[in-house]
Write an enzyme that holds these catalytic residues in place. Sequence first.
Site, mmCIF file in Angstrom:
data_model
loop_
_atom_site.group_PDB
_atom_site.id
_atom_site.type_symbol
_atom_site.label_atom_id
_atom_site.label_comp_id
_atom_site.label_asym_id
_atom_site.label_seq_id
_atom_site.Cartn_x
_atom_site.Cartn_y
_atom_site.Cartn_z
ATOM 1 N N GLU A 44 4.439 -47.050 14.169
ATOM 2 C CA GLU A 44 5.186 -48.280 14.452
ATOM 3 C C GLU A 44 6.676 -47.953 14.566
ATOM 4 O OE1 GLU A 44 3.932 -50.501 11.037
ATOM 5 O OE2 GLU A 44 1.843 -50.415 11.695
ATOM 6 N N ALA A 74 -0.833 -51.830 13.415
ATOM 7 C CA ALA A 74 -2.165 -51.843 12.809
ATOM 8 C C ALA A 74 -2.454 -50.463 12.224
ATOM 9 C CB ALA A 74 -3.212 -52.213 13.856
ATOM 10 N N GLU A 75 -2.297 -50.351 10.917
ATOM 11 C CA GLU A 75 -2.381 -49.028 10.294
ATOM 12 C C GLU A 75 -3.775 -48.410 10.384
ATOM 13 O OE1 GLU A 75 -0.840 -51.610 9.050
ATOM 14 O OE2 GLU A 75 1.232 -50.907 9.106
ATOM 15 N N HIS A 144 7.126 -51.458 -0.558
ATOM 16 C CA HIS A 144 7.938 -50.481 0.168
ATOM 17 C C HIS A 144 8.395 -49.376 -0.787
ATOM 18 C CE1 HIS A 144 8.117 -53.899 2.879
ATOM 19 N NE2 HIS A 144 8.731 -53.179 3.805
#
Lengths: 341, 332
Positions: A44, A74-75, A144
């Site tokens: 991404e 979309a991982e 994160h």
Amino acid sequence: MTATMRADSDGTSRTTQTLSVQQALNRALADELEADPRMLVFGEDVGVLGGVFRVTDGLQARFGAVRVFDTPLAESAILGTAVGLAIAGFRPVPEVQFDGFAYPAFDQIVSQVARYRYRSRGRLPMPITLRVPSYGGIRAPELHGESTEAFWAHVAGLKVVSPSNAHEAYHLLRASIQDPDPVIFLEPKSRYWQKSEVDLARSGGVRGARIVRPGTHLSILSWGAMVDRALRAADIAAEDGVETEVVDLRWLSPIDTATIAESVGRTRRAVVVHEAARTAGLGAEVSARITERLFDRLRAPVQRVTGYDVPTPSGALEDEQIPSVHRILLGMQRVLEYRRG
Amino acid sequence: MPEPTREQERELYTCVIRARALDVELVRWHRQGIIPGFPPSIGHEATQVGAAAALDRTRDFVFPMYRELGLALAMGVDILGYLGNHNGDWNGGSFDPVASRFTPIQSVVGSNGPHAVGWALGQKIDGRDGVALACIGDGGTSQGDTHEAMNFAGVWKLPVVFLVSNNQWAISVPLAEQVAGGSIAARAAGYGFPGVAIDGNDLLAVRAAVMDAVERARRGEGPTLIESRIYRRGPHATSDDPGRYRTLEDERRDAGEDPVIRYRRSALERDIIDESFVAEVDSEAAVWLEGIRSYLTTLPPRGGETLFENVYAELTDDLVEQRDAWAQDARA
Ligand SMILES: Cc1ncc(C[n+]2csc(CCOP(=O)(O)OP(=O)(O)O)c2C)c(N)n1
């Protein structure tokens, strides 16, 4: 691995440069893209933007949008695409943007990437390197700042690598990309902007653990961003005459037990430092290995200085979770002052 | 689009018959304790053999799930290796996926879609014209991975054919409780590529639809979603008890004409085959089955050392240590 000598603007050939971790990683990606036409970088925002941490900065401009490309958000499909590309004979180097967003890709990593070589009996190897900006320390929002190494290290078929400085980042990333097996490459994001000397030509060895600072009284075993803190704690302890050996594990899977045992066998005291939650963290694995090999030689039980068993907290509480230099010093004190009852 | 030759149709017929016969036998062999378990593909034969007939075995690649016996047979996959996945010999099967152009059998529903996408992207990058066939069930369309795969394939216009075998059931959950709106084919519109619903019990219709989709993909026009409407005529797997969620009357009412009988009838009517060919295929199938049975019953136990192989390119120190410990414990 062959390192390239580069002519600088003044015409001299230099292989040593001062680079930040982020620049060193960028350089490693560029050098590998140059070296292997089958290598692909994707994820991404890695293309035009150069990644949110700029680790892929300039790569698309230099290598084109076929080899360095943005994906939809979309991982699981990013990792699944890597599997398909590996089957097609490519060397995929995907990125997931932050540690916590590897969780949506957990199935692809654990059920697919990790097992494909095994289940295809060696016919479909997965030379994938998944880069993950990892760990806390930058006051980022939820998910994160996660420390995920124990999840991956538990999975047969994966290798897990985490560099601690720019020189290591450059050489370990190149070694990971060249590795025939899938590597989860955990980049300590709090260190991205730390500059240090990088010798591009000489790696100093890329396999196993590395003794960063020799010492005789105790060994600190750590990795990633925690190595720097361990070194700072060692400096402070040195003022009191304590000689601390600091070992940077680098490869969290497979763990270099030999180097750990060699170090702790000499110092006879060990402290494991990591910022991940304690229970079933890698510290447990490291201490178990030390106990298995050095039970008779230890002068004190192995100490763990780790995060607490809480969800990775928000910025305001981050410093409570991540082992501070102070907490590392307290852990060292506990092994040094341990007396048999 | 070329019609199959008489000779090709005879091969398709042989394949359909063998797929069905092996399925029936495998259920029996399970009851006899020869294999631990198996998900029969009874009712899937026309879709699977028809789809394989539309592929080019030298350049296309299949990303199967676990219920793909007929497709594997028609692709020429080494069936003994394929059965390894079901007889407990090796996860995914021990056939050669590279030579077969057929990936190891997949247990995780939906996860093969993104693999097909990655492989198809590789074709595009390499300027080749191979097409990936991703096999998905109606239940599998509920998975996020299926959506992610279709979206990637649509955005990048990749040469992928998503073949959804809509057999109306995901174990015990019927289509109406699985798929909102009832049409899987209709979903393709949201991904920017065509979706077609076909009668999956009609072998030649499946072959034609997949051929269209493959040709479209080869022309660089991107993916197609094919919803092949069929009926799972048996249990989900040998351990399943369909009596808990559907009755025999339901099955008779909903299943429609058996695709194998239908194809035989059609081939007989069109003089592709005759009664003597039918008998010949049946008797050859019986011999073939006996060979598989004797293989399965005489398979020597797999050596424990193979446990440690191929986890990594080279054995790690940890694995060397564990393998040695295993060897020592095995001797003790
Ligand atoms: C991700 C995942 N969840 C659950 C399962 C367990 N499971 C195996 S088959 C199945 C039903 C799948 O139905 P469908 O996709 O329609 O295929 P079919 O079995 O009908 O051919 C389930 C729930 C699985 N294999 N994978």
